[in-house]
Design a protein around this motif. Structure first.
Motif, mmCIF file in Angstrom:
data_model
loop_
_atom_site.group_PDB
_atom_site.id
_atom_site.type_symbol
_atom_site.label_atom_id
_atom_site.label_comp_id
_atom_site.label_asym_id
_atom_site.label_seq_id
_atom_site.Cartn_x
_atom_site.Cartn_y
_atom_site.Cartn_z
ATOM 1 N N ALA A 61 0.826 -1.213 0.000
ATOM 2 C CA ALA A 61 0.000 0.000 0.000
ATOM 3 C C ALA A 61 0.859 1.261 0.000
ATOM 4 O O ALA A 61 0.520 2.261 -0.643
ATOM 5 C CB ALA A 61 -0.928 0.002 1.209
ATOM 6 N N GLU A 62 1.983 1.219 0.701
ATOM 7 C CA GLU A 62 2.842 2.391 0.800
ATOM 8 C C GLU A 62 3.700 2.601 -0.444
ATOM 9 O O GLU A 62 4.000 3.750 -0.802
ATOM 10 C CB GLU A 62 3.750 2.257 2.030
ATOM 11 C CG GLU A 62 3.003 2.339 3.359
ATOM 12 C CD GLU A 62 3.861 1.996 4.562
ATOM 13 O OE1 GLU A 62 3.390 2.207 5.683
ATOM 14 O OE2 GLU A 62 5.003 1.501 4.371
ATOM 15 N N ASP A 63 4.077 1.518 -1.111
ATOM 16 C CA ASP A 63 5.091 1.602 -2.160
ATOM 17 C C ASP A 63 4.548 1.559 -3.586
ATOM 18 O O ASP A 63 5.235 1.987 -4.520
ATOM 19 C CB ASP A 63 6.103 0.460 -1.997
ATOM 20 C CG ASP A 63 6.881 0.553 -0.693
ATOM 21 O OD1 ASP A 63 6.840 1.620 -0.054
ATOM 22 O OD2 ASP A 63 7.515 -0.452 -0.314
ATOM 23 N N ALA A 64 3.343 1.033 -3.783
ATOM 24 C CA ALA A 64 2.805 0.886 -5.140
ATOM 25 C C ALA A 64 2.148 2.174 -5.608
ATOM 26 O O ALA A 64 1.700 2.995 -4.802
ATOM 27 C CB ALA A 64 1.799 -0.259 -5.189
ATOM 28 N N GLY A 65 2.094 2.343 -6.923
ATOM 29 C CA GLY A 65 1.307 3.416 -7.496
ATOM 30 C C GLY A 65 -0.174 3.065 -7.460
ATOM 31 O O GLY A 65 -0.622 2.249 -6.646
ATOM 32 N N GLU A 66 -0.929 3.634 -8.370
ATOM 33 C CA GLU A 66 -2.369 3.383 -8.392
ATOM 34 C C GLU A 66 -2.659 1.920 -8.726
ATOM 35 O O GLU A 66 -2.076 1.350 -9.644
ATOM 36 C CB GLU A 66 -3.035 4.286 -9.438
ATOM 37 C CG GLU A 66 -4.547 4.123 -9.502
ATOM 38 C CD GLU A 66 -5.182 4.936 -10.615
ATOM 39 O OE1 GLU A 66 -6.389 4.734 -10.869
ATOM 40 O OE2 GLU A 66 -4.469 5.749 -11.240
ATOM 41 N N LEU A 67 -3.568 1.312 -7.966
ATOM 42 C CA LEU A 67 -3.989 -0.062 -8.187
ATOM 43 C C LEU A 67 -5.509 -0.137 -8.123
ATOM 44 O O LEU A 67 -6.136 0.565 -7.329
ATOM 45 C CB LEU A 67 -3.409 -0.995 -7.117
ATOM 46 C CG LEU A 67 -1.882 -1.111 -7.010
ATOM 47 C CD1 LEU A 67 -1.513 -1.917 -5.773
ATOM 48 C CD2 LEU A 67 -1.296 -1.750 -8.259
ATOM 49 N N THR A 68 -6.090 -1.007 -8.949
ATOM 50 C CA THR A 68 -7.523 -1.271 -8.853
ATOM 51 C C THR A 68 -7.805 -2.657 -8.301
ATOM 52 O O THR A 68 -8.838 -2.880 -7.661
ATOM 53 C CB THR A 68 -8.210 -1.155 -10.227
ATOM 54 O OG1 THR A 68 -7.650 -2.146 -11.112
ATOM 55 C CG2 THR A 68 -8.007 0.235 -10.825
ATOM 56 N N ASP A 69 -6.894 -3.603 -8.557
ATOM 57 C CA ASP A 69 -7.119 -5.000 -8.192
ATOM 58 C C ASP A 69 -5.803 -5.623 -7.743
ATOM 59 O O ASP A 69 -4.773 -5.454 -8.408
ATOM 60 C CB ASP A 69 -7.662 -5.782 -9.391
ATOM 61 C CG ASP A 69 -8.996 -5.250 -9.888
ATOM 62 O OD1 ASP A 69 -10.028 -5.758 -9.430
ATOM 63 O OD2 ASP A 69 -8.982 -4.319 -10.719
#
Length: 319
Positions: free
Chosen positions: A161-169
């Motif tokens: 959650a802290e390290d990723a860019g935008e995610l939908t799934d």
């Protein structure tokens, strides 16, 4: 239910003992699947899988008396490796019980770390032996039915959650459900709009059968993927998945092995089929959610040998 506070506390305890693994956009997987893909490379964790997190969290929670008496775990491979290695690092005596179907390499690593390895004919027999060893005074480090272990595995989701860019799934493999329970708890707190998908292989469908039955049930195991082959999920993991996960998808062993080969070809990472199953499941997700998806994959482990992969590829006619 495990909350974000417990996961944050676990992250603080295990920091310095485990690796904050890379979270990387994968151009190869994005081209393969046709949408942006970000991978959490937990196969680069100590001991080759996420299991080191939960094992370490549990070991650090023990009293002095419990440490002195020693710990015991039942495992299809990765949990046993993790407990053996992390217990040795923390100077705790460990016993690991594995079915004979467990990968030979897992047995070798656990023994090399100094653990006492006990082999049984099958996974139900392994759980039965562990119960007897508990009665002799050893503390159980359960692979998934323990809130401390789940909070440790949840640190994967916290970092994602802290390290990723935008995610939908986000897709997460399921054996007994400890990883997805922890990841789901973290992501629901940090990224509540993200859809979570669990993935199992045919013949290791403990969570999907539990969801169909309304609670944990024993299942018949036939999958080659021993690291996902739990004889049942727990009420604790079932409750998390039923409340927090969009759906659990099931893929054939053949497609899980193909997924591992595709991950090697397109993502340049060496995974076991417990992670390879994410790719065929990702295609199912894309068929359902349509355009605009941005996928996250928790690449849970890489403890498959070249010999095993060659044998599986030959068995299923894969090149």
């Amino acid at each position: 239910m495990i909350g974000i506070r417990e996961i944050q506390d676990a992250a603080g305890r295990i920091a310095g003992h485990v690796v904050r693994t890379p979270t990387v956009p994968s151009t190869g997987l994005s081209a393969l699947l046709g949408v942006p893909v970000t991978a959490k490379l937990e196969l680069l964790q100590r001991t080759g899988s996420f299991k080191a997190r939960g094992a370490t969290a549990k070991l650090l929670s023990l009293s002095e008396a419990e440490r002195a008496a020693g710990v015991v775990a039942v495992s299809g491979g990765n949990h046993g490796i993790a407990l053996a290695v992390m217990a040795a690092a923390l100077h705790v005596k460990a016993t690991v019980v594995m079915p004979r179907s467990a990968p030979a390499r897992a047995v070798e690593i656990a023994e090399a770390a100094g653990a006492s390895v006990r082999l049984t004919d099958d996974m139900p027999g392994a759980f039965s032996l562990v119960t007897r060893l508990q009665q002799e005074g050893l503390t159980l480090v359960h692979p998934f039915d323990d809130p401390v272990v789940i909070a440790g595995q949840g640190t994967v989701g916290l970092e994602f959650a802290e390290d990723a860019g935008e995610l939908t799934d986000v897709l997460v493999s399921i054996g007994g459900g400890g990883l997805i329970a922890g990841v789901a708890a973290a992501l629901r707190a940090r990224r509540p709009d993200v859809r979570l998908w669990g993935v199992e292989t045919e013949g290791a469908q403990a969570m999907s059968e539990a969801l169909a039955a309304g609670g944990p049930v024993p299942v018949e195991l036939s999958s080659i993927v021993s690291t996902l082959s739990a004889p049942s999920v727990s009420r604790l993991t079932y409750d998390h998945v039923s409340a927090l996960v969009t759906e659990v998808l099931v893929v054939p062993d053949r497609e899980a092995v193909r997924g591992s080969l595709d991950l090697a070809d397109h993502a340049k990472v060496w995974t076991e089929p417990a992670a390879g199953c994410l790719l065929p499941a990702a295609r199912q997700v894309l068929q359902r959610v349509g355009d605009g998806a941005r996928l996250g994959l928790v690449v849970c482990g890489g403890n498959a040998t070249t010999g095993e992969m060659i044998a599986w590829a030959a068995r299923f006619g894969l090149r």
